[in-house]
Scaffold this motif. Structure first.
Motif, PDB file in Angstrom:
ATOM      1  N   VAL A   1      -6.376  -2.953  -2.822  1.00 37.75           N
ATOM      2  CA  VAL A   1      -5.439  -2.461  -1.812  1.00 37.75           C
ATOM      3  C   VAL A   1      -5.602  -0.945  -1.772  1.00 37.75           C
ATOM      4  N   GLU A   2      -5.606  -0.391  -0.584  1.00 35.56           N
ATOM      5  CA  GLU A   2      -5.773   1.046  -0.457  1.00 35.56           C
ATOM      6  C   GLU A   2      -4.641   1.643   0.370  1.00 35.56           C
ATOM      7  N   LEU A   3      -4.407   2.918   0.134  1.00 31.42           N
ATOM      8  CA  LEU A   3      -3.394   3.653   0.885  1.00 31.42           C
ATOM      9  C   LEU A   3      -4.020   4.972   1.323  1.00 31.42           C
ATOM     10  N   GLN A   4      -4.304   5.086   2.602  1.00 35.12           N
ATOM     11  CA  GLN A   4      -4.812   6.330   3.169  1.00 35.12           C
ATOM     12  C   GLN A   4      -3.624   7.201   3.556  1.00 35.12           C
ATOM     13  N   MET A   5      -3.578   8.393   2.994  1.00 35.01           N
ATOM     14  CA  MET A   5      -2.445   9.283   3.221  1.00 35.01           C
ATOM     15  C   MET A   5      -2.941  10.541   3.932  1.00 35.01           C
ATOM     16  N   ASN A   6      -2.475  10.760   5.130  1.00 32.97           N
ATOM     17  CA  ASN A   6      -2.846  11.930   5.925  1.00 32.97           C
ATOM     18  C   ASN A   6      -1.639  12.813   6.165  1.00 32.97           C
ATOM     19  N   SER A   7      -1.907  14.048   6.579  1.00 34.07           N
ATOM     20  CA  SER A   7      -0.829  14.998   6.900  1.00 34.07           C
ATOM     21  C   SER A   7       0.199  15.053   5.785  1.00 34.07           C
ATOM     22  N   LEU A   8      -0.289  15.188   4.572  1.00 33.55           N
ATOM     23  CA  LEU A   8       0.600  15.142   3.406  1.00 33.55           C
ATOM     24  C   LEU A   8       1.579  16.306   3.413  1.00 33.55           C
ATOM     25  N   LYS A   9       2.787  16.013   2.953  1.00 34.17           N
ATOM     26  CA  LYS A   9       3.856  16.993   2.876  1.00 34.17           C
ATOM     27  C   LYS A   9       4.263  17.183   1.420  1.00 34.17           C
ATOM     28  N   PHE A  10       4.919  18.283   1.142  1.00 32.61           N
ATOM     29  CA  PHE A  10       5.379  18.552  -0.219  1.00 32.61           C
ATOM     30  C   PHE A  10       6.224  17.398  -0.736  1.00 32.61           C
ATOM     31  N   GLU A  11       7.049  16.848   0.128  1.00 34.91           N
ATOM     32  CA  GLU A  11       7.953  15.773  -0.287  1.00 34.91           C
ATOM     33  C   GLU A  11       7.246  14.442  -0.545  1.00 34.91           C
ATOM     34  N   ASP A  12       5.946  14.377  -0.288  1.00 35.03           N
ATOM     35  CA  ASP A  12       5.183  13.179  -0.655  1.00 35.03           C
ATOM     36  C   ASP A  12       4.780  13.198  -2.124  1.00 35.03           C
ATOM     37  N   THR A  13       5.043  14.287  -2.804  1.00 36.63           N
ATOM     38  CA  THR A  13       4.713  14.403  -4.221  1.00 36.63           C
ATOM     39  C   THR A  13       5.432  13.339  -5.030  1.00 36.63           C
ATOM     40  N   GLY A  14       4.704  12.717  -5.961  1.00 39.21           N
ATOM     41  CA  GLY A  14       5.319  11.717  -6.817  1.00 39.21           C
ATOM     42  C   GLY A  14       4.281  10.876  -7.524  1.00 39.21           C
TER      43      GLY A  14
END
Length: 123
Positions: free
Chosen positions: A77-90
């Motif tokens: 399973v994959e998760l492509q994450m674009n336009s990352l924001k500071f609040e995506d930290t974790g």
């Protein structure tokens, strides 16, 4: 019961992209597969789910930026994450379960979890 191993986390500047992967030790064909994330002091948050039917659901905070996909032949399973924001930290966790639709966003619905992979977004 399968074991799950996440990879692909790292540190990235805001606006950047990362691709997370979750590798299962066995077949995921009969499982709903999801990503959750957790930051210090916060509850575990639903990110995205791709059900065993192929139906896909996203948390409101990641819609239009993240894309989840699965490959039953490779048990990944994959998760492509674009336009990352500071609040995506974790710490991002992969989870497997046989859920009902009303519970896909609840961590209690999943019986198998990976160890997590850290994502840090620098503002």
């Amino acid at each position: 019961q399968v074991q799950l191993v996440e990879s692909g986390g790292g540190s990235v500047q805001a606006g950047g992209s990362l691709r997370l992967s979750c590798a299962a030790s066995g077949s995921i064909r009969n499982y709903d597969m999801s990503w959750f994330r957790q930051s210090p002091g916060k509850e575990r948050e639903f990110v995205a789910c791709v059900r065993r039917t192929g139906a896909i659901y996203y948390g409101d905070s990641v819609k239009a930026r993240f894309t989840i996909s699965r490959d039953n032949a490779k048990n990944t399973v994959e998760l492509q994450m674009n336009s990352l924001k500071f609040e995506d930290t974790g710490l991002y966790y992969c989870a497997a379960g046989a859920t009902i639709l009303s519970t896909i966003r609840q961590s209690e619905a999943y019986h198998t979890w990976g160890q997590g992979t850290q994502v840090t977004v620098n503002s």
